[in-house]
Design an enzyme around this catalytic site. Sequence first.
Site, short mmCIF file in Angstrom:
data_model
loop_
_atom_site.label_atom_id
_atom_site.label_comp_id
_atom_site.label_asym_id
_atom_site.label_seq_id
_atom_site.Cartn_x
_atom_site.Cartn_y
_atom_site.Cartn_z
N LYS A 175 18.68 54.23 28.31
CA LYS A 175 19.38 52.96 28.09
C LYS A 175 19.37 52.63 26.60
CE LYS A 175 18.59 48.56 27.52
NZ LYS A 175 19.77 48.12 26.77
N SER A 229 11.03 45.03 20.09
CA SER A 229 10.17 43.93 19.64
C SER A 229 8.82 43.94 20.34
CB SER A 229 10.86 42.60 19.92
OG SER A 229 10.82 42.32 21.30
N GLU A 250 6.75 51.37 20.39
CA GLU A 250 6.91 51.33 18.93
C GLU A 250 7.48 49.96 18.62
OE1 GLU A 250 5.46 52.65 16.37
OE2 GLU A 250 5.78 54.45 17.57
N CYS A 284 11.91 48.63 11.35
CA CYS A 284 10.52 48.30 11.68
C CYS A 284 9.65 48.53 10.46
CB CYS A 284 9.95 49.19 12.77
SG CYS A 284 11.06 49.55 14.07
N GLU A 385 7.47 38.76 12.01
CA GLU A 385 8.55 39.69 11.68
C GLU A 385 9.88 38.95 11.69
OE1 GLU A 385 9.56 42.92 14.51
OE2 GLU A 385 9.63 44.21 12.75
C1 UN1 Z 1 12.53 52.10 12.33
O1 UN1 Z 1 12.53 51.30 11.41
O2 UN1 Z 1 12.60 51.73 13.50
O3 UN1 Z 1 10.82 55.54 7.92
C2 UN1 Z 1 12.49 53.57 12.11
C3 UN1 Z 1 11.93 55.04 8.11
C4 UN1 Z 1 12.92 55.74 9.01
C5 UN1 Z 1 12.67 55.38 10.43
C6 UN1 Z 1 12.55 53.92 10.66
N1 UN1 Z 1 12.85 57.17 8.83
O4 UN1 Z 1 12.25 53.99 7.59
#
Ligand code: UN1
Length: 495
Positions: A175, A229, A250, A284, A385
């Site tokens: 998904k 999130s 993650e 992230c 965040e």
């Molecule tokens: C993410 O932000 O969910 O290191 C992944 C990085 C990328 C991957 C980010 N190669 O910013």
Amino acid sequence: MGQDYQNYIAGEWCDADSGERFDNINPADHDDLVGTFPSSGAAEVDRAVEAARGAFDHWRLVPAPERGEIMKRAGDIMTAHKEELAQLETREMGKVLDETRGDVQEGIDTAYFAFGEAPRMAGKTIPSEMPNKFNMTTLMPIGVVGVITPWNFPLAIPTWKIFPALTSGNTVVFKPASDTPATATRFVEILLEAGVPPHAINLVHGGGSSVGRAIVAHPDIQAISFTGSSDVGREINRQAGGQLKRVSLELGGKNAQIVMDDADLDLALEGVLWGAFGTTGQRCTATSRLILHEKIHAEFLAELNKQTAALKLGNGLDEATQVGPVINAPARDGIHRYVEIGQGEGAHLEVGGGPATGGSLDKGHFYQPTIFSGVKPGMRIHDEEIFGPVLAVIKVATLDEAIDTLNATEYGLSAAIYTRDINAAFRAIRDIQTGITYVNGPTIGAECHLPFGGCKSTGNGHREGGDGAYEFFTELKTVYIDYSGTLQRAQIDNR
Ligand code: UN1
């Protein structure tokens, strides 16, 4: 006119049972409809899981190196279509073409890593404490896995999960985020073209509260891999935990870059501009805090403000654009609420601070790259965040204070320190509580053959990337073979 896309379930392209569809619109240009997608629900997930379950017994018996060759072919097809995929990604989620080309390349690298890893899916042989007995471990696939992915890396993150899941012999129900379903659909088409058997991969479009929830709840899905999130991650963990499912999460980040007074300041400035405003701050791993040594604070901030104000916003398809839009209107409004909160908390707004408008920007959801100074731990713009182009600057007097400030958040994904002092660098490497730490490089830019993941509220201890992903997607079986022809009781007959 956008294309009408479909689900892919049990080897067929199909609509949602309800016949309902949702729109996918270019965040840089509301006149550009990328496509419409089926709004699916639990019934479609049920059929997808049934198909994946049925395919498992065939797929798990395909030799791993042969599965790996299929992943390599997928990598080859992605290479041939790199520019097309990058253009589609930029159109549906906004980040600039240079970055979407990188995102596609990350997917290609992950495919080739899978090809290399497949013949190495080895167990160990381990000596027995008994004579004439042989012990070993072997890796088994888990079964049907649910893959739920975000919109900020529409191709790379699905590949981080799906290539190792399939290479390990699992079958998949996928998904993708409803903001980036077109890239995900192209990815599934590529997997099929490469030779993944039709029922082994299933794609179900729709919302998290319908499709996502049904995947997490389904008793025949044995593992869930989710990026998104922390709030949703906690909820998934609660639900899946009740069924003792394996879960890889993650989640959020509040990543900081430290700049010490001995650093190469030009390099550190380039790093923070890229880390904070690349992908419009929607990674992230984005740099959302900048911790400056007091001796260089004023000088560094002045130059950073100047260069930030000069960043060129626009449609990511225009090669001159440096910062694209944010993903959608609710995201832009949420970012702006945080900016108002920051002002209310007494932080000093240095640059930006509102939606970016005028000319072609009025066609999309743009937000000015924004910097606050005078931020302190405990302020919401420091702790939470924001997932947008907002950078909080904190002034510190010592390395210890810098590290304590960096750690003063519930998250622990990525961190950076700029210094020329090797002792300071090694102390930072030891004491920073993050899964990824950069020295003299920004907080973004992870390479997909290294472990990726975070500490604290960023996740639940698993790592994507590298061989860690293969650990997640396999069960370890311990095998004892007794060729003595007698009953040998371990811990008893040999003592
Ligand atoms: C993410 O932000 O969910 O290191 C992944 C990085 C990328 C991957 C980010 N190669 O910013």
